[in-house]
Design a protein around this motif. Structure first.
Motif, PDB file in Angstrom:
ATOM      1  N   GLN A 232       0.828  -1.214   0.000  1.00 38.82           N
ATOM      2  CA  GLN A 232       0.000   0.000   0.000  1.00 38.82           C
ATOM      3  C   GLN A 232       0.861   1.264   0.000  1.00 38.82           C
ATOM      4  O   GLN A 232       0.554   2.233  -0.700  1.00 38.82           O
ATOM      5  N   ALA A 233       1.958   1.232   0.753  1.00 35.35           N
ATOM      6  CA  ALA A 233       2.845   2.398   0.794  1.00 35.35           C
ATOM      7  C   ALA A 233       3.480   2.652  -0.567  1.00 35.35           C
ATOM      8  O   ALA A 233       3.534   3.802  -1.042  1.00 35.35           O
ATOM      9  N   HIS A 258      -4.568  10.648   0.815  1.00 31.72           N
ATOM     10  CA  HIS A 258      -4.864  10.036   2.119  1.00 31.72           C
ATOM     11  C   HIS A 258      -6.230  10.491   2.638  1.00 31.72           C
ATOM     12  O   HIS A 258      -6.992   9.679   3.199  1.00 31.72           O
ATOM     13  N   ARG A 259      -6.556  11.763   2.448  1.00 35.70           N
ATOM     14  CA  ARG A 259      -7.853  12.264   2.916  1.00 35.70           C
ATOM     15  C   ARG A 259      -8.991  11.619   2.125  1.00 35.70           C
ATOM     16  O   ARG A 259     -10.030  11.268   2.695  1.00 35.70           O
ATOM     17  N   ARG A 260      -8.802  11.466   0.840  1.00 34.86           N
ATOM     18  CA  ARG A 260      -9.838  10.828   0.027  1.00 34.86           C
ATOM     19  C   ARG A 260     -10.040   9.367   0.445  1.00 34.86           C
ATOM     20  O   ARG A 260     -11.175   8.878   0.482  1.00 34.86           O
ATOM     21  N   LEU A 261      -8.948   8.686   0.724  1.00 38.02           N
ATOM     22  CA  LEU A 261      -9.067   7.295   1.172  1.00 38.02           C
ATOM     23  C   LEU A 261      -9.841   7.224   2.489  1.00 38.02           C
ATOM     24  O   LEU A 261     -10.723   6.365   2.665  1.00 38.02           O
ATOM     25  N   ASN A 262      -9.521   8.118   3.398  1.00 36.95           N
ATOM     26  CA  ASN A 262     -10.196   8.115   4.705  1.00 36.95           C
ATOM     27  C   ASN A 262     -11.679   8.432   4.583  1.00 36.95           C
ATOM     28  O   ASN A 262     -12.500   7.940   5.371  1.00 36.95           O
ATOM     29  N   LEU A 263     -12.043   9.254   3.567  1.00 40.32           N
ATOM     30  CA  LEU A 263     -13.442   9.634   3.372  1.00 40.32           C
ATOM     31  C   LEU A 263     -14.173   8.706   2.404  1.00 40.32           C
ATOM     32  O   LEU A 263     -15.326   8.954   2.050  1.00 40.32           O
ATOM     33  N   LYS A 264     -13.469   7.624   1.976  1.00 45.59           N
ATOM     34  CA  LYS A 264     -14.058   6.657   1.042  1.00 45.59           C
ATOM     35  C   LYS A 264     -14.428   7.309  -0.295  1.00 45.59           C
ATOM     36  O   LYS A 264     -15.419   6.924  -0.935  1.00 45.59           O
ATOM     37  N   MET A 265     -13.636   8.286  -0.698  1.00 40.73           N
ATOM     38  CA  MET A 265     -13.852   8.937  -1.995  1.00 40.73           C
ATOM     39  C   MET A 265     -12.979   8.266  -3.050  1.00 40.73           C
ATOM     40  O   MET A 265     -11.915   7.719  -2.749  1.00 40.73           O
ATOM     41  N   GLN A 266     -13.445   8.316  -4.273  1.00 43.65           N
ATOM     42  CA  GLN A 266     -12.609   7.826  -5.367  1.00 43.65           C
ATOM     43  C   GLN A 266     -11.381   8.733  -5.510  1.00 43.65           C
ATOM     44  O   GLN A 266     -11.486   9.957  -5.416  1.00 43.65           O
ATOM     45  N   LEU A 267     -10.228   8.129  -5.770  1.00 46.79           N
ATOM     46  CA  LEU A 267      -8.990   8.917  -5.907  1.00 46.79           C
ATOM     47  C   LEU A 267      -8.990   9.743  -7.189  1.00 46.79           C
ATOM     48  O   LEU A 267      -8.358  10.800  -7.243  1.00 46.79           O
ATOM     49  N   GLY A 305     -10.710   3.463  -3.283  1.00 47.10           N
ATOM     50  CA  GLY A 305      -9.513   2.899  -2.670  1.00 47.10           C
ATOM     51  C   GLY A 305      -8.315   2.910  -3.605  1.00 47.10           C
ATOM     52  O   GLY A 305      -8.387   3.361  -4.759  1.00 47.10           O
ATOM     53  N   LEU A 306      -7.226   2.401  -3.103  1.00 45.62           N
ATOM     54  CA  LEU A 306      -6.010   2.317  -3.905  1.00 45.62           C
ATOM     55  C   LEU A 306      -6.170   1.275  -5.006  1.00 45.62           C
ATOM     56  O   LEU A 306      -6.943   0.316  -4.864  1.00 45.62           O
TER      57      LEU A 306
END
Length: 381
Positions: A232-233, A258-267, A305-306
């Protein structure tokens, strides 16, 4: 009485000096001549062994085979044109036998070069090295093309794609990333030295080894603190690497992701869409609507997610940025049309982001019109 008389006395001749004999030069003179000759020979030999010779083989790779004798090596260097004469080097090696410890390998000899420099290079084993550079952000397909073009004794592949199996040797990183199916992301971008005897598989191993050196224990510890694994890193770092043009923005871009991942937003990361198109064998130089609609786990416009793995080789700065995002409230970024230096406009709200996108599109239209006008002007000349 009769006197007794003997024979008359013989006349005595006066003694004369004998005629001098011709003598050979004395031993001292002979020794002197030997010393003079030895000194003259030493001066000549030192001059010959240290005099640079201009030759035409400077760009030639000369192979010294394992087990070759010094005599064979001298003859080969003479035949290749590196040496002007054989005898000075032969005599030198007779006098100084320790200088005959030559090492096998592929050599390049500069021009001009003296026989003494040739000897020193062979004793040190300073073999010919070339180098290649993996730029930051190259993916495995870019690297395959680069490796295919290297001049090695190993035959070149018919196509760069023939090297792709080399990138499936995931045993090289199994301890760091047990889920890896390729070495994508772990072929560290750097400049590497190699010789003509190198194998492309060995060069791949060197790149992975370099990644392991850079992704040091402190980075691994930091990833554990963030509750993310190595895969992941490195995946996050690869996205940052493809998006960032300025070092100063890497941590900001990391913050957005990172903020988008935490908010479950598409990157909504364009480079992942491009990578999906490359994997599908359908990348056409820019992103089309069909690319945005592609059903791929790498399409971060459709998936949250990633992506499932790295999309390129991140450098050290991007790896650090992935593990140390800036503390911001940004959720968006787009190329800054006003600066036009590769920097981005960061926004915390969709309204501000839409304004930045609108400015960029307007700038792109104006640039297109200017190019068209310039083309028309050129056609009229």
């Amino acid at each position: 009485m009769r006197s007794r008389t003997g024979p008359p006395p013989r006349a005595v001749r006066p003694r004369t000096n004998p005629k001098p004999r011709r003598r050979f030069p004395s031993f001292k003179l002979f020794l002197f001549l030997i010393v003079v000759a030895a000194i003259g020979g030493a001066v000549w030999l030192r001059s010959e062994i240290n005099t640079p010779y201009q030759h035409d083989a400077a760009n030639k790779i000369i192979t010294i085979e394992p087990g070759a004798s010094s005599s064979e090596i001298i003859s080969k260097l003479y035949d290749e044109g590196v040496l002007e004469y054989e005898w000075p080097m032969r005599i030198w090696l007779r006098i100084f036998p320790d200088s005959r410890r030559f090492k096998a390998g592929e050599y390049e000899f500069k021009s001009p070069i003296s026989p003494r420099e040739v000897i020193d290079q062979l004793v040190r084993g300073s073999v010919a090295t070339r180098h290649f550079t993996i730029p930051e952000g190259f993916n495995q397909f870019d690297i395959a093309r680069l490796l295919a073009g290297l001049k090695l004794k190993e035959p070149a592949p018919d196509r760069p794609e023939d090297l792709h199996p080399l990138f499936k040797n995931t045993s090289l990183i199994a301890d760091l990333d047990p889920q890896a199916t390729t070495l994508e992301g772990y072929l560290f971008p750097d400049t590497y030295d190699y010789t003509a005897n190198a194998k492309r598989a060995q060069l791949v191993e060197v790149m992975v080894r370099r990644f392991r050196e850079v992704y040091a224990p402190e980075m691994q510890t930091r990833a554990e603190e963030m509750k993310i694994n190595t895969r992941q890193a490195v995946t996050m770092a690869s996205l940052i690497e493809k998006e960032a043009k300025l070092d100063s923005e890497r941590e900001l871009i990391s913050s957005v992701f990172h903020r988008r991942l935490n908010l479950k937003m598409q990157l909504a990361c364009d480079p992942t869409v491009i990578y999906a198109a490359i994997l599908a064998g359908n990348y056409r130089g820019k992103i089309y609507k069909s690319d945005l609609d592609r059903n791929s786990p790498y399409n971060t416009y459709k998936r949250v997610g990633l992506p499932p793995g790295p999309i390129a080789s991140p450098g050290k700065r991007s790896l650090k940025a992935a593990l140390n995002p800036a503390q911001t409230d940004y959720l968006y970024f787009v190329v800054d049309a006003e600066k036009n230096d590769g920097s981005h406009k960061f926004s915390a709200s969709s309204a501000d982001h839409d304004k930045a996108v609108k400015t960029l599109r307007q700038s792109e239209r104006e640039q297109k019109e200017l190019r068209q006008a310039a083309g028309e002007q050129k056609a009229l000349r």
